[in-house]
Write an enzyme that holds these catalytic residues in place. Structure first.
Site, PDB file in Angstrom:
ATOM      1  N   GLU A  70       0.855  -1.217   0.152  1.00 13.41           N
ATOM      2  CA  GLU A  70       0.046   0.061   0.112  1.00 13.41           C
ATOM      3  C   GLU A  70       0.720   1.240  -0.156  1.00 13.41           C
ATOM      4  O   GLU A  70       0.409   2.541  -0.423  1.00 13.41           O
ATOM      5  CB  GLU A  70      -0.891   0.077   1.315  1.00 13.41           C
ATOM      6  N   GLU A  72       7.053 -21.397   8.294  1.00 12.72           N
ATOM      7  CA  GLU A  72       7.607 -20.753   9.340  1.00 12.72           C
ATOM      8  C   GLU A  72       8.652 -21.125  10.556  1.00 12.72           C
ATOM      9  O   GLU A  72       9.055 -20.394  11.353  1.00 12.72           O
ATOM     10  CB  GLU A  72       6.388 -20.366  10.296  1.00 12.72           C
TER      11      GLU A  72
END
Length: 306
Positions: free
Chosen positions: A91, A122
């Site tokens: 963004e 992860e």
């Protein structure tokens, strides 16, 4: 008693893994009460970020010199935390015209993990370090390590590699005293406690991370001159909605009518900031750009320049 059985009986010290004491009958609530409970619990995210404001302030202040020298923001996370990092990084370009090359999201499992779980990704500490090396992280970069648990191996491996490369490291965790906070140059604790749905850190822990990332990156962009007053004057108008917003921003800042605002935007190559300087100082686009360049892109300073 076996070691495995003993481990299973030992409470997890991470507050995000605790069972919320107030909602043992969550599955019995009617829809209206269920929605109220879930919505009300999100207020804890705002409170956690407010408590972290001093830590976020320090992170912004320490990050600014590196970014002013051309450094990058590098986001690292897994699962929900990784996706929130991808979102914040993405963004920055349409909102502030921040170059996409200077907002680097790294997520455990790669791009596939944005839409689906990549099992075991992860837990790979070496992969985190490898991704940081692959991104060429260096001394002017700022790495934001995001992990609700504060113990995610992928993020810890990335953080260690970034520190070894001389980068500034910011750690965001929802649990106190975690390895991520202990290892980061700028630790930011977002202490949201147990979730309404126990262990589901996509709820208020994730909301707190989203608010903290918004706050950090927006504060950085304001200080880098991407905002005039409270107007997003470096918006990149890539669609009809944003083109209309650009016109409104120029009109609001200058008092010009729509025709004048559109003409200035056309002459400025679509830059709201340049158009504002052109109109307020009655100068050409070339002169407006020169004034902004002399003030490192800060519109207010360009307008006050004698």
């Amino acid at each position: 008693m076996t070691a495995e059985r003993l481990e299973a009986l030992t409470p997890d010290p991470r507050r995000t893994e605790g069972v919320h004491p107030d909602h043992a009958d969550l599955d019995r609530l009617d829809v209206g009460e269920l929605v109220r409970v879930l919505a009300d619990d999100q207020r804890g995210a705002v409170e956690a970020v407010r408590a972290a404001a001093p830590a976020l302030t320090r992170a912004v202040e320490v990050a600014l010199p590196r970014l002013q020298r051309g450094g990058r923001l590098v986001y690292v996370g897994a699962g929900t935390s990784g996706r929130l990092g991808v979102l914040d990084a993405t963004e920055l370009t349409p909102t502030f015209s921040w170059p996409a090359s200077r907002a680097v999201p790294l997520i455990a499992g790669g791009e596939q993990a944005i839409r689906e779980a990549v099992e075991g990704a992860e837990d790979d500490r070496e992969a985190g370090a490898a991704d940081v090396h692959g991104a060429g992280v260096g001394p002017d970069d700022v790495l934001l390590g995001i992990a609700a648990s504060g113990t995610t191996p992928y993020v810890l491996g990335a953080l260690d590699a970034a520190r070894a490369a001389g980068a500034l490291t910011v750690g965001l965790s929802n649990n106190p005293g975690t390895p991520l906070l202990l290892a980061a140059d700028c630790p930011v604790l977002l202490d949201t406690g147990p979730e309404v749905i126990s262990g589901s850190t996509r709820l208020k822990a994730g909301t707190a991370q989203k608010i903290a990332l918004n706050t950090f990156s927006s504060a950085v962009m304001v200080r880098l001159g991407k905002v005039y007053g409270n107007l997003m004057v470096d918006v990149k108008a890539t669609n009809a909605k944003l083109e209309g917003r650009a016109v409104r921003l120029v009109r609001h800042a200058t008092g010009a009518d729509e025709i004048a605002a559109r003409e200035a935007l056309s002459g400025s190559g679509g830059s709201v900031k340049v158009a504002i300087v052109m109109l307020l100082l009655n100068v050409s686009a070339t002169e407006a750009n020169a004034r902004l360049d002399a003030q490192n892109g800060h519109a207010r300073a360009a307008l006050e320049e004698e």
